[in-house]
Design a protein around this motif. Structure first.
Motif, PDB file in Angstrom:
ATOM      1  N   ARG A  69       2.477   2.148  -2.218  1.00  0.00           N
ATOM      2  CA  ARG A  69       1.925   3.390  -2.767  1.00  0.00           C
ATOM      3  C   ARG A  69       3.053   4.411  -2.878  1.00  0.00           C
ATOM      4  O   ARG A  69       3.599   4.858  -1.874  1.00  0.00           O
ATOM      5  CB  ARG A  69       0.821   3.906  -1.858  1.00  0.00           C
TER       6      ARG A  69
ATOM      7  N   THR B 227      -7.520  -7.776  -2.452  1.00  0.00           N
ATOM      8  CA  THR B 227      -8.263  -8.454  -1.395  1.00  0.00           C
ATOM      9  C   THR B 227      -8.062  -9.967  -1.476  1.00  0.00           C
ATOM     10  O   THR B 227      -8.214 -10.575  -2.529  1.00  0.00           O
ATOM     11  CB  THR B 227      -9.762  -8.111  -1.494  1.00  0.00           C
TER      12      THR B 227
ATOM     13  N   HIS C 236      -4.677  -2.132  -2.530  1.00  0.00           N
ATOM     14  CA  HIS C 236      -4.576  -3.504  -2.026  1.00  0.00           C
ATOM     15  C   HIS C 236      -5.258  -4.483  -2.962  1.00  0.00           C
ATOM     16  O   HIS C 236      -6.104  -4.104  -3.771  1.00  0.00           O
ATOM     17  CB  HIS C 236      -5.202  -3.603  -0.638  1.00  0.00           C
TER      18      HIS C 236
ATOM     19  N   VAL D  99      -5.952   3.178   0.225  1.00  0.00           N
ATOM     20  CA  VAL D  99      -4.939   2.188   0.598  1.00  0.00           C
ATOM     21  C   VAL D  99      -4.975   1.117  -0.493  1.00  0.00           C
ATOM     22  O   VAL D  99      -5.856   0.253  -0.496  1.00  0.00           O
ATOM     23  CB  VAL D  99      -5.238   1.560   1.982  1.00  0.00           C
TER      24      VAL D  99
ATOM     25  N   THR E 218       4.029  -5.437  -4.385  1.00  0.00           N
ATOM     26  CA  THR E 218       3.315  -5.776  -3.164  1.00  0.00           C
ATOM     27  C   THR E 218       4.312  -5.807  -2.015  1.00  0.00           C
ATOM     28  O   THR E 218       5.518  -5.950  -2.229  1.00  0.00           O
ATOM     29  CB  THR E 218       2.606  -7.141  -3.282  1.00  0.00           C
TER      30      THR E 218
ATOM     31  N   TYR F 153      -5.770  -8.559   3.123  1.00  0.00           N
ATOM     32  CA  TYR F 153      -5.342  -8.134   1.789  1.00  0.00           C
ATOM     33  C   TYR F 153      -3.838  -8.212   1.619  1.00  0.00           C
ATOM     34  O   TYR F 153      -3.086  -8.316   2.581  1.00  0.00           O
ATOM     35  CB  TYR F 153      -5.837  -6.714   1.491  1.00  0.00           C
ATOM     36  N   LEU F 154      -3.452  -8.147   0.362  1.00  0.00           N
ATOM     37  CA  LEU F 154      -2.065  -8.038  -0.042  1.00  0.00           C
ATOM     38  C   LEU F 154      -1.830  -6.555  -0.330  1.00  0.00           C
ATOM     39  O   LEU F 154      -2.494  -5.969  -1.199  1.00  0.00           O
ATOM     40  CB  LEU F 154      -1.824  -8.895  -1.285  1.00  0.00           C
ATOM     41  N   ALA F 155      -0.942  -5.927   0.426  1.00  0.00           N
ATOM     42  CA  ALA F 155      -0.704  -4.486   0.310  1.00  0.00           C
ATOM     43  C   ALA F 155       0.119  -4.159  -0.930  1.00  0.00           C
ATOM     44  O   ALA F 155       1.078  -4.865  -1.251  1.00  0.00           O
ATOM     45  CB  ALA F 155       0.016  -3.986   1.555  1.00  0.00           C
ATOM     46  N   LEU F 156      -0.273  -3.081  -1.614  1.00  0.00           N
ATOM     47  CA  LEU F 156       0.520  -2.539  -2.713  1.00  0.00           C
ATOM     48  C   LEU F 156       1.337  -1.368  -2.183  1.00  0.00           C
ATOM     49  O   LEU F 156       0.852  -0.596  -1.342  1.00  0.00           O
ATOM     50  CB  LEU F 156      -0.375  -2.040  -3.851  1.00  0.00           C
TER      51      LEU F 156
ATOM     52  N   LEU G 157       1.164  -8.872   3.759  1.00  0.00           N
ATOM     53  CA  LEU G 157      -0.227  -8.896   4.188  1.00  0.00           C
ATOM     54  C   LEU G 157      -0.622  -7.641   4.954  1.00  0.00           C
ATOM     55  O   LEU G 157       0.204  -7.037   5.634  1.00  0.00           O
ATOM     56  CB  LEU G 157      -0.489 -10.103   5.093  1.00  0.00           C
ATOM     57  N   GLY G 158      -1.906  -7.307   4.865  1.00  0.00           N
ATOM     58  CA  GLY G 158      -2.492  -6.226   5.648  1.00  0.00           C
ATOM     59  C   GLY G 158      -3.882  -6.631   6.090  1.00  0.00           C
ATOM     60  O   GLY G 158      -4.469  -7.580   5.544  1.00  0.00           O
TER      61      GLY G 158
ATOM     62  N   PHE H 289      -6.971  -4.817  -8.186  1.00  0.00           N
ATOM     63  CA  PHE H 289      -6.968  -3.780  -7.160  1.00  0.00           C
ATOM     64  C   PHE H 289      -7.876  -2.666  -7.664  1.00  0.00           C
ATOM     65  O   PHE H 289      -8.013  -2.445  -8.866  1.00  0.00           O
ATOM     66  CB  PHE H 289      -5.563  -3.300  -6.786  1.00  0.00           C
TER      67      PHE H 289
END
Length: 180
Positions: A91, A127, A125, A123, A71, A86-89, A74-75, A40
């Motif tokens: 925050r 990828t 993420h 944001v 995580t 992407y795979l969202a982290l 998905l986003g 990321f």
């Protein structure tokens, strides 16, 4: 494009690589071949003065302690030119503070720094697909990943510098372990 990143732990590096392979064979997504390092990004730039950036990032890394990111599924970044899956982290305040510190440390050494990574816009993420994602391939990718368990906890213990020459795959050129 060049970047300040954190690579993933071995387990999740393998998992992301497996997802890239699945999306390549099952959906025709091959854009990740340009940046074949599961990671990321904290900041990306068109150009860095790497000799000056390295000691600044090493100093930041020395003050950080290993931590875990989570995580949350998905986003999608949408747009005319480039759709990104992407795979969202997740925050949280601590991650935001770290990103702001890294952003400010790297900013003086970059030209063409992406404002998408400015602290107020960032944001976080990982990828999974970019560069060749179109609506049909995106649909295929989501269909393949919709039932996957994508809620992970990933150990993070370093910062790294990534260099990507025009038309070439990205490569890590410096790694800075956390010492805090």
């Amino acid at each position: 494009m060049h970047a300040i990143v954190s690579g993933l732990d071995a387990q999740h590096d393998r998992r992301v690589t497996q997802i890239w392979s699945l999306l390549r064979s099952g959906c025709g997504l091959s854009g990740m071949g340009r940046t074949p390092l599961p990671h990321f990004s904290w900041q990306i730039s068109r150009e860095y003065a790497f000799e000056a950036l390295e000691p600044a990032i090493a100093r930041v890394a020395r003050g950080m302690s290993a931590f875990t990111v989570r995580t949350s599924g998905l986003g999608i970044f949408t747009g005319e030119a480039d759709i990104v899956l992407y795979l969202a982290l997740v925050r949280d305040a601590a991650l935001s503070e770290m990103q702001a510190e890294i952003w400010h440390a790297g900013r003086p050494f970059g030209k063409g720094i992406s404002e998408h990574y400015a602290p107020q816009n960032w944001v976080p993420h990982i990828t999974l697909g970019h560069a060749d994602v179109d609506p049909e391939k995106l649909t295929c990718a989501v269909r393949h990943l919709a039932r996957e368990r994508l809620h992970w906890e990933i150990a993070v213990d370093h910062l790294a510098l990534v260099f990507q020459a025009e038309g070439m795959p990205a490569r890590e050129i410096g790694r800075f372990p956390f010492d805090g």
